[in-house]
Design a protein around this motif. Structure first.
Motif, PDB file in Angstrom:
ATOM      1  N   LEU A 191      44.228  54.125   3.362  1.00  0.00           N
ATOM      2  CA  LEU A 191      44.800  54.802   4.450  1.00  0.00           C
ATOM      3  C   LEU A 191      45.083  53.542   5.574  1.00  0.00           C
ATOM      4  CD1 LEU A 191      43.410  58.276   4.222  1.00  0.00           C
ATOM      5  CD2 LEU A 191      45.777  57.598   4.140  1.00  0.00           C
ATOM      6  N   ASP A 192      44.030  52.756   5.594  1.00  0.00           N
ATOM      7  CA  ASP A 192      43.981  51.820   6.700  1.00  0.00           C
ATOM      8  C   ASP A 192      45.036  50.768   6.503  1.00  0.00           C
ATOM      9  OD1 ASP A 192      41.719  53.136   7.966  1.00  0.00           O
ATOM     10  OD2 ASP A 192      40.206  51.825   6.968  1.00  0.00           O
ATOM     11  N   ARG A 193      45.149  50.450   5.569  1.00  0.00           N
ATOM     12  CA  ARG A 193      46.488  49.390   5.119  1.00  0.00           C
ATOM     13  C   ARG A 193      47.667  50.128   5.630  1.00  0.00           C
ATOM     14  NH1 ARG A 193      42.995  48.331   0.725  1.00  0.00           N
ATOM     15  NH2 ARG A 193      44.559  49.639  -0.505  1.00  0.00           N
ATOM     16  N   THR A 194      47.611  51.300   5.115  1.00  0.00           N
ATOM     17  CA  THR A 194      49.056  52.028   5.400  1.00  0.00           C
ATOM     18  C   THR A 194      49.218  52.077   7.024  1.00  0.00           C
ATOM     19  OG1 THR A 194      48.827  53.573   3.709  1.00  0.00           O
ATOM     20  CG2 THR A 194      50.031  54.326   5.395  1.00  0.00           C
ATOM     21  N   ALA A 195      48.069  52.288   7.749  1.00  0.00           N
ATOM     22  CA  ALA A 195      48.325  52.353   9.177  1.00  0.00           C
ATOM     23  C   ALA A 195      48.596  51.091   9.809  1.00  0.00           C
ATOM     24  CB  ALA A 195      46.844  52.937   9.645  1.00  0.00           C
ATOM     25  N   GLN A 196      48.272  50.247   9.478  1.00  0.00           N
ATOM     26  CA  GLN A 196      48.670  48.733   9.875  1.00  0.00           C
ATOM     27  C   GLN A 196      49.953  48.600   9.437  1.00  0.00           C
ATOM     28  OE1 GLN A 196      46.450  45.536   8.089  1.00  0.00           O
ATOM     29  NE2 GLN A 196      47.071  43.986   9.380  1.00  0.00           N
ATOM     30  N   ARG A 197      50.435  48.887   8.114  1.00  0.00           N
ATOM     31  CA  ARG A 197      51.905  48.580   7.802  1.00  0.00           C
ATOM     32  C   ARG A 197      52.787  49.634   8.662  1.00  0.00           C
ATOM     33  NH1 ARG A 197      53.603  45.055   3.485  1.00  0.00           N
ATOM     34  NH2 ARG A 197      55.787  45.636   3.034  1.00  0.00           N
ATOM     35  N   LEU A 198      52.424  50.685   9.072  1.00  0.00           N
ATOM     36  CA  LEU A 198      53.104  51.403   9.694  1.00  0.00           C
ATOM     37  C   LEU A 198      53.198  50.949  11.263  1.00  0.00           C
ATOM     38  CD1 LEU A 198      51.999  55.099   8.549  1.00  0.00           C
ATOM     39  CD2 LEU A 198      54.023  54.013   8.398  1.00  0.00           C
ATOM     40  N   LYS A 199      52.048  50.687  11.750  1.00  0.00           N
ATOM     41  CA  LYS A 199      52.220  49.966  13.171  1.00  0.00           C
ATOM     42  C   LYS A 199      52.949  48.794  13.094  1.00  0.00           C
ATOM     43  CE  LYS A 199      49.497  48.088  16.877  1.00  0.00           C
ATOM     44  NZ  LYS A 199      48.152  47.550  17.525  1.00  0.00           N
ATOM     45  N   GLN A 200      53.103  48.011  12.096  1.00  0.00           N
ATOM     46  CA  GLN A 200      53.992  46.819  12.212  1.00  0.00           C
ATOM     47  C   GLN A 200      55.271  47.100  12.179  1.00  0.00           C
ATOM     48  OE1 GLN A 200      52.618  44.679   8.171  1.00  0.00           O
ATOM     49  NE2 GLN A 200      51.005  43.751   9.515  1.00  0.00           N
ATOM     50  N   ARG A 201      55.779  48.128  11.323  1.00  0.00           N
ATOM     51  CA  ARG A 201      57.241  48.700  11.325  1.00  0.00           C
ATOM     52  C   ARG A 201      57.349  49.350  12.785  1.00  0.00           C
ATOM     53  NH1 ARG A 201      58.757  53.793   7.568  1.00  0.00           N
ATOM     54  NH2 ARG A 201      57.500  54.876   9.071  1.00  0.00           N
ATOM     55  N   PHE A 202      56.466  49.976  13.122  1.00  0.00           N
ATOM     56  CA  PHE A 202      56.719  50.665  14.419  1.00  0.00           C
ATOM     57  C   PHE A 202      57.045  49.591  15.761  1.00  0.00           C
ATOM     58  CE2 PHE A 202      55.004  51.971  18.702  1.00  0.00           C
ATOM     59  CZ  PHE A 202      55.896  52.935  19.167  1.00  0.00           C
ATOM     60  N   VAL A 203      56.205  48.297  15.558  1.00  0.00           N
ATOM     61  CA  VAL A 203      56.423  47.222  16.546  1.00  0.00           C
ATOM     62  C   VAL A 203      57.630  46.537  16.426  1.00  0.00           C
ATOM     63  CG1 VAL A 203      55.425  45.184  17.202  1.00  0.00           C
ATOM     64  CG2 VAL A 203      53.962  47.077  16.817  1.00  0.00           C
ATOM     65  N   ALA A 204      58.069  46.441  15.128  1.00  0.00           N
ATOM     66  CA  ALA A 204      59.104  45.730  14.808  1.00  0.00           C
ATOM     67  C   ALA A 204      60.468  46.430  15.250  1.00  0.00           C
ATOM     68  CB  ALA A 204      59.522  45.514  13.128  1.00  0.00           C
ATOM     69  N   ARG A 205      60.450  47.790  14.965  1.00  0.00           N
ATOM     70  CA  ARG A 205      61.425  48.521  15.622  1.00  0.00           C
ATOM     71  C   ARG A 205      61.460  48.797  17.067  1.00  0.00           C
ATOM     72  NH1 ARG A 205      61.568  53.851  11.214  1.00  0.00           N
ATOM     73  NH2 ARG A 205      62.340  52.717   9.472  1.00  0.00           N
ATOM     74  N   GLY A 206      60.330  48.827  17.565  1.00  0.00           N
ATOM     75  CA  GLY A 206      60.049  48.853  19.239  1.00  0.00           C
ATOM     76  C   GLY A 206      60.785  47.488  19.679  1.00  0.00           C
ATOM     77  N   ALA A 207      60.287  46.457  19.278  1.00  0.00           N
ATOM     78  CA  ALA A 207      60.917  45.090  19.645  1.00  0.00           C
ATOM     79  C   ALA A 207      62.367  45.027  19.884  1.00  0.00           C
ATOM     80  CB  ALA A 207      60.293  44.184  18.950  1.00  0.00           C
ATOM     81  N   LEU A 254      46.635  64.310  -1.040  1.00  0.00           N
ATOM     82  CA  LEU A 254      45.871  63.322  -0.113  1.00  0.00           C
ATOM     83  C   LEU A 254      45.664  63.786   1.251  1.00  0.00           C
ATOM     84  CD1 LEU A 254      45.396  60.463   0.838  1.00  0.00           C
ATOM     85  CD2 LEU A 254      47.675  60.041   1.368  1.00  0.00           C
ATOM     86  N   ARG A 255      46.231  64.667   1.778  1.00  0.00           N
ATOM     87  CA  ARG A 255      45.908  65.302   3.175  1.00  0.00           C
ATOM     88  C   ARG A 255      44.847  66.276   2.929  1.00  0.00           C
ATOM     89  NH1 ARG A 255      48.129  66.387   8.097  1.00  0.00           N
ATOM     90  NH2 ARG A 255      46.144  67.305   9.281  1.00  0.00           N
ATOM     91  N   THR A 256      44.763  67.105   1.671  1.00  0.00           N
ATOM     92  CA  THR A 256      43.752  68.111   1.549  1.00  0.00           C
ATOM     93  C   THR A 256      42.576  67.295   1.245  1.00  0.00           C
ATOM     94  OG1 THR A 256      45.223  69.273   0.278  1.00  0.00           O
ATOM     95  CG2 THR A 256      42.915  69.742  -0.368  1.00  0.00           C
ATOM     96  N   TRP A 257      42.370  66.044   0.479  1.00  0.00           N
ATOM     97  CA  TRP A 257      41.308  65.409   0.402  1.00  0.00           C
ATOM     98  C   TRP A 257      40.887  64.624   1.775  1.00  0.00           C
ATOM     99  CZ3 TRP A 257      40.833  60.209   1.685  1.00  0.00           C
ATOM    100  CH2 TRP A 257      39.433  59.577   1.517  1.00  0.00           C
ATOM    101  N   LEU A 258      41.852  64.395   2.583  1.00  0.00           N
ATOM    102  CA  LEU A 258      41.149  63.908   3.871  1.00  0.00           C
ATOM    103  C   LEU A 258      40.637  64.863   4.725  1.00  0.00           C
ATOM    104  CD1 LEU A 258      41.166  61.132   5.775  1.00  0.00           C
ATOM    105  CD2 LEU A 258      43.345  61.932   6.563  1.00  0.00           C
ATOM    106  N   ASP A 259      41.093  65.948   4.742  1.00  0.00           N
ATOM    107  CA  ASP A 259      40.691  67.111   5.579  1.00  0.00           C
ATOM    108  C   ASP A 259      39.238  67.344   5.053  1.00  0.00           C
ATOM    109  OD1 ASP A 259      42.825  67.196   6.831  1.00  0.00           O
ATOM    110  OD2 ASP A 259      43.838  68.834   5.993  1.00  0.00           O
ATOM    111  N   SER A 288      46.306  56.953  13.162  1.00  0.00           N
ATOM    112  CA  SER A 288      45.196  57.361  12.677  1.00  0.00           C
ATOM    113  C   SER A 288      45.365  57.520  11.120  1.00  0.00           C
ATOM    114  CB  SER A 288      44.661  58.817  13.386  1.00  0.00           C
ATOM    115  OG  SER A 288      45.755  59.563  13.012  1.00  0.00           O
ATOM    116  N   ARG A 289      44.060  57.773  10.518  1.00  0.00           N
ATOM    117  CA  ARG A 289      44.205  58.041   9.110  1.00  0.00           C
ATOM    118  C   ARG A 289      45.025  59.234   8.543  1.00  0.00           C
ATOM    119  NH1 ARG A 289      38.082  56.570   7.515  1.00  0.00           N
ATOM    120  NH2 ARG A 289      38.319  54.197   7.440  1.00  0.00           N
ATOM    121  N   ARG A 290      44.983  60.180   9.711  1.00  0.00           N
ATOM    122  CA  ARG A 290      45.432  61.417   9.425  1.00  0.00           C
ATOM    123  C   ARG A 290      47.079  61.147   9.732  1.00  0.00           C
ATOM    124  NH1 ARG A 290      43.946  66.777   9.812  1.00  0.00           N
ATOM    125  NH2 ARG A 290      41.771  66.109  10.335  1.00  0.00           N
TER     126      ARG A 290
END
Length: 218
Positions: free
Chosen positions: A6-22, A93-98, A74-76
């Motif tokens: 989940l942490d790696r996913t969050a990092q990858r999602l942020k990279q995509r968000f920053v790239a699109r934002g830039a 995945l969401r059920t396990w995280l909750d 966030s992880r959520r």
């Protein structure tokens, strides 16, 4: 294992968000600069108006940079994103995280975690979040940035009135005298009586529709 996933996913999602934002910021800066520079060339507003617009532009760019740098998933949020991109998770995945966040420790949760880990192992992040989702907006940002540099006249050749206006918008007279002006030659000078005189005038920093030259002979 799942927390790291989940942490790696969050990092990858942020990279995509920053790239699109830039990409959005660079395109917005290019379009705004071109539109305002055109207004400067055709309308020739007062210097105070130009300064006010410059301050607003600086503020927008600063806010965008701060927003892009501080944004985080966030992880959520990462779990929700993965559930939408990977149907194999099927809500597990969401059920396990909750349950994990509630601190539950049950045999059923352990079985659920094993099932979710299996899906995560079979689904590397490159599948739901391919590299092209970073490269495409990065390419758009690069092209828009190069176009903005050209618009600012940072290239070979003499800058056009539009380029001078764009440079004045962002830097004022910091690097060059980009303010609108009219250069008249020979200007205020003494010409011997009976001498032929050629009077020339050139507008810099704006594009006048017409110009009228007036000469006073004493």
């Amino acid at each position: 294992m799942l927390h790291g996933y989940l942490d790696r996913t969050a990092q990858r999602l942020k990279q995509r968000f920053v790239a699109r934002g830039a990409a959005a910021v660079m395109l917005g800066a290019l379009i705004l600069t071109a539109a305002i520079a055109y207004a400067l060339v055709t309308l020739v507003p007062a210097s105070g108006w130009v300064l006010g617009v410059r301050v607003v532009l600086y503020g927008l760019v600063a806010a965008a940079i701060v927003g892009l740098s501080r944004f985080a998933y966030s992880r959520r949020q990462s779990a929700d994103a993965l559930e939408g991109m990977v149907p194999a998770f099927a809500g597990r995945l969401r059920t396990w995280l909750d349950a994990e966040e509630r601190g539950e420790k049950t045999p059923m949760l352990a079985l659920l975690a094993r099932d979710v880990e299996q899906v995560a192992t079979e689904t590397p992040l490159a599948a739901p979040l391919p590299a092209r989702q970073l490269y495409l907006p990065g390419a758009v940002a690069t092209i828009a940035g190069l176009a903005l540099l050209w618009l600012l006249g940072l290239g070979p050749g003499s800058p056009s009135p539009l380029q001078l206006a764009a440079l004045r918008l962002w830097t004022g007279d910091l690097f060059t005298a980009a303010a609108p002006r009219i250069a008249v030659l020979p200007g205020e000078t003494v010409i011997p009586r009976g001498t032929d005189v050629v009077i020339e005038a050139a507008a810099t920093g704006f594009a006048p529709r017409n110009m009228a030259l007036n000469a006073l002979f004493d």
